[in-house]
Design a protein around this motif. Structure first.
Motif, PDB file in Angstrom:
ATOM      1  N   VAL A  50       0.824  -1.211   0.000  1.00  0.00           N
ATOM      2  CA  VAL A  50       0.000   0.000   0.000  1.00  0.00           C
ATOM      3  C   VAL A  50       0.866   1.272   0.000  1.00  0.00           C
ATOM      4  O   VAL A  50       0.520   2.273  -0.642  1.00  0.00           O
ATOM      5  CB  VAL A  50      -1.029  -0.035   1.161  1.00  0.00           C
ATOM      6  N   ILE A  51       2.011   1.236   0.686  1.00  0.00           N
ATOM      7  CA  ILE A  51       2.898   2.410   0.698  1.00  0.00           C
ATOM      8  C   ILE A  51       3.490   2.629  -0.698  1.00  0.00           C
ATOM      9  O   ILE A  51       3.554   3.768  -1.181  1.00  0.00           O
ATOM     10  CB  ILE A  51       4.038   2.227   1.739  1.00  0.00           C
ATOM     11  N   ASP A  52       3.902   1.532  -1.340  1.00  0.00           N
ATOM     12  CA  ASP A  52       4.414   1.642  -2.719  1.00  0.00           C
ATOM     13  C   ASP A  52       3.350   2.259  -3.630  1.00  0.00           C
ATOM     14  O   ASP A  52       3.642   3.098  -4.468  1.00  0.00           O
ATOM     15  CB  ASP A  52       4.786   0.264  -3.291  1.00  0.00           C
ATOM     16  N   MET A  53       2.098   1.793  -3.454  1.00  0.00           N
ATOM     17  CA  MET A  53       1.000   2.270  -4.301  1.00  0.00           C
ATOM     18  C   MET A  53       0.802   3.773  -4.099  1.00  0.00           C
ATOM     19  O   MET A  53       0.689   4.543  -5.053  1.00  0.00           O
ATOM     20  CB  MET A  53      -0.280   1.482  -3.969  1.00  0.00           C
ATOM     21  N   MET A  54       0.773   4.197  -2.829  1.00  0.00           N
ATOM     22  CA  MET A  54       0.557   5.633  -2.544  1.00  0.00           C
ATOM     23  C   MET A  54       1.714   6.466  -3.102  1.00  0.00           C
ATOM     24  O   MET A  54       1.481   7.500  -3.744  1.00  0.00           O
ATOM     25  CB  MET A  54       0.456   5.865  -1.028  1.00  0.00           C
ATOM     26  N   THR A  55       2.939   6.006  -2.864  1.00  0.00           N
ATOM     27  CA  THR A  55       4.107   6.772  -3.312  1.00  0.00           C
ATOM     28  C   THR A  55       4.137   6.873  -4.833  1.00  0.00           C
ATOM     29  O   THR A  55       4.331   7.961  -5.378  1.00  0.00           O
ATOM     30  CB  THR A  55       5.404   6.125  -2.780  1.00  0.00           C
ATOM     31  N   ALA A  56       3.899   5.749  -5.502  1.00  0.00           N
ATOM     32  CA  ALA A  56       3.948   5.780  -6.969  1.00  0.00           C
ATOM     33  C   ALA A  56       2.798   6.624  -7.527  1.00  0.00           C
ATOM     34  O   ALA A  56       2.976   7.370  -8.492  1.00  0.00           O
ATOM     35  CB  ALA A  56       3.897   4.358  -7.518  1.00  0.00           C
TER      36      ALA A  56
END
Lengths: 94, 476
Positions: free
Chosen positions: B338-344
């Motif tokens: 989820v953090i990767d998704m938000m950052t990207a």
């Protein structure tokens, strides 16, 4: 302070990824801007009340009563991913 | 003269005398859009012409039947693309919201509709209202209708250009640090940033909540007064909305012994000679009609830009945290947690200036720096407000240039963010103090670009500002 401005660290706090080229560019630009902002240190603000906003209003609340709001379908209409009336996101709990 | 080039005031009179219909006005505006839009590019979205004409005809039919119609009856109104319009794409000129279709109308949009105005379309702006030229739009570059090599100003550059190019009769904008007044001055139209709280911000996509205010752009002072009267009013959906009486007497004569404050800090180095000349001429014209010019000092003016950018970026970093790819807005196609998704999603969805301001805002709010930057700026903001309170003992209104220069060339300042921030040097203060401020055309540069003068006053002094502006307009 601009000297130890770690742009990559701050960007990560804001959930933004920077390429090495962007790190260099943003780092230089933001140090330049922070250098200008340093001007504020000339001011003595001891004992001055901060201004958060300019209207003489505090704690504005509406009556606690049920009123019409968006339907489930309307609330989900702009969702990037949805299923069964819910938002779909990557797994959060391991 | 084409209908599209006329003022709302004149069109209303023609409608009343049946010399033109709302459908005629709409057709004329649509013609101008077709002609001018390929070079000006003021609009991100223009609504379907068939729908627009149908709505105009409906108003005509009501008039024919003798039914009452609202004060904006049948007049096309362009809306900045950071104001939510139900069922009509609202992008904020960002890839982040490129496909966002709001489920509700901003209160100001609803008020325009209730006044029988017709929402024409959505105008270009700097992404999330961050910029000074409309060049930060992720959608397109808007050009100044007076000379298409030049910027229209920003961030409400699309709204100002649309009014100036006769692509609309009236327009809505928002102003966080000069975003209505500066493009109004660059495009030679009238722009009003009302008192903070006087016009609802419900449905305005937030940038810096303690500074943002919705306002009006129009061809002359009378039209701006007409639109402002429709927009102003209490809104329970906005917790910062003021419950005050409607503004009245906007176009009556100014007071007999008007005192105009002329702040010395606004006429120093960095001010273009032609701008200075035009603004001084405007003030002299008022003086020769009974106003008294009073030299005043606003000693903390030099701190306005640092204070403004700390507060605006801090509030932006907090407001824009909501764009995380979960509930609405852009989501990355890449895989990850989820953090990767938000950052990207944020990295791909936001443009460069938005990222710069979010990072700056995150820094000034971060642990260890919060006191040195954000708290200090909030306290210094009080000093600015005190300067103005003090000044209003000696004068009724304050006048100075809207911006240090006329419009500059497209691309001229895009590589130097600080140089761009300094364009706002005269305009940010009204947002820090929450005061109403107007930009009124007062001359042209030798290069053929408009120059604007700012009239500002204490909170809720819009009627006085309008009266002064109305008199000035008659003299220039």
């Amino acid at each position: 302070m601009p000297g130890n401005f770690d742009v990559q660290y701050v960007a990560r706090l804001a959930r933004i990824a920077l390429t090495p080229a962007e790190q260099e560019k943003f780092g230089a630009q933001l140090s330049h801007i922070l250098g200008y902002i340093e001007k504020l240190n000339q001011l003595d603000v001891a004992g001055i009340e901060p201004t958060a906003h300019t209207v003489p209003l505090v704690n504005v609340a509406r009556p606690d009563e049920v009123r019409p709001s968006l339907t489930n379908e309307e609330a989900l209409r702009n969702a990037p991913a949805k299923a069964n009336g819910l938002f779909v996101v990557p797994k959060i709990v391991e | 003269m084409k209908l599209a080039a006329m003022t709302a005031g004149r069109l209303k009179a023609m409608l009343a005398r049946k010399e033109a219909s709302c459908a005629d006005i709409m057709r004329s505006v649509l013609d101008e859009i077709e002609k001018r839009e390929p070079s000006v590019r003021a609009f991100i979205t223009v609504r379907d012409p068939a729908d627009l004409l149908r709505e105009a005809e409906k108003v005509d039919q009501r008039v024919l039947r003798g039914q009452p119609v609202g004060p904006l009856a049948g007049l096309p109104v362009a809306v900045k693309d950071n104001l939510c319009t139900q069922g009509l794409r609202t992008t904020c000129a960002s890839k982040m919201l490129a496909d966002f279709v709001p489920p509700y109308d901003a209160t100001v949009v609803q008020r325009v509709k209730e006044a029988d105005g017709i929402i024409l379309g959505k105008t270009n702006m700097d992404e999330f209202a961050m910029g000074s030229t409309t060049e930060n739009s992720a959608m397109q570059t808007t050009r100044n209708p007076w000379n298409t090599d030049y910027v229209p100003g920003g961030t409400s550059g699309g709204s100002a250009a649309a009014v100036a190019a006769h692509e609309t009769i009236l327009a809505l904008g928002s102003d966080t640090g000069g975003s209505i007044r500066q493009p109004a001055s660059y495009c030679g139209v009238v722009g009003l940033k009302p008192t903070y709280g006087r016009v609802s911000r419900y449905g305005l996509i937030a940038y810096a909540s303690s500074l943002d205010q919705v306002g009006a752009l129009a061809r002359n002072v009378e039209d701006a007064a007409l639109l402002f009267s429709v927009l102003a009013g209490h809104d329970p959906k906005d917790s910062t909305s003021l419950d005050v009486a409607s503004p009245e007497g906007l176009l009556s004569d100014p007071p007999a012994r008007l005192r105009i404050g002329v702040p010395k800090e606004f006429f120093g180095p960095g001010l273009d000679a032609e701008v200075q000349e035009a603004v001084e001429k405007a003030m002299s014209a008022l003086a020769s009609h009974g106003a008294q010019l009073v030299r005043i000092s606003l000693p903390h003016t030099e701190y306005a830009i640092p204070i403004y950018y700390i507060i605006a970026c801090a509030e932006a970093s907090s407001n824009l945290a909501r764009y995380d790819g979960c509930k609405y807005g852009y989501r990355t196609k890449s895989e990850g947690n989820v953090i990767d998704m938000m950052t990207a999603s944020r990295t791909e969805g936001f443009g460069e200036e938005v990222k710069r301001r979010i990072i700056l805002g995150t820094y000034v709010l971060s642990s260890g720096y919060h006191d040195a930057y954000y708290n200090k700026a909030a306290k210094a903001r009080t000093l600015i407000r005190r300067d103005y309170d003090e000044a209003y003992r000696d004068c009724d209104v304050i006048m100075h240039p809207v911006a240090p220069t006329p419009a500059f060339k497209i691309g001229e300042k895009t590589s130097d963010p600080l140089a761009m921030y300094l364009v706002d040097i005269y305009s940010v203060i009204a947002n820090l103090t929450g005061s109403p401020a107007m930009s009124v055309p007062c001359g042209m540069s030798r290069g053929g670009l408009p120059i604007g003068v700012q009239i500002t006053g204490p909170a809720l002094s819009e009627p006085l500002l309008f009266r002064v502006a109305y008199q000035l307009e008659g003299l220039t």
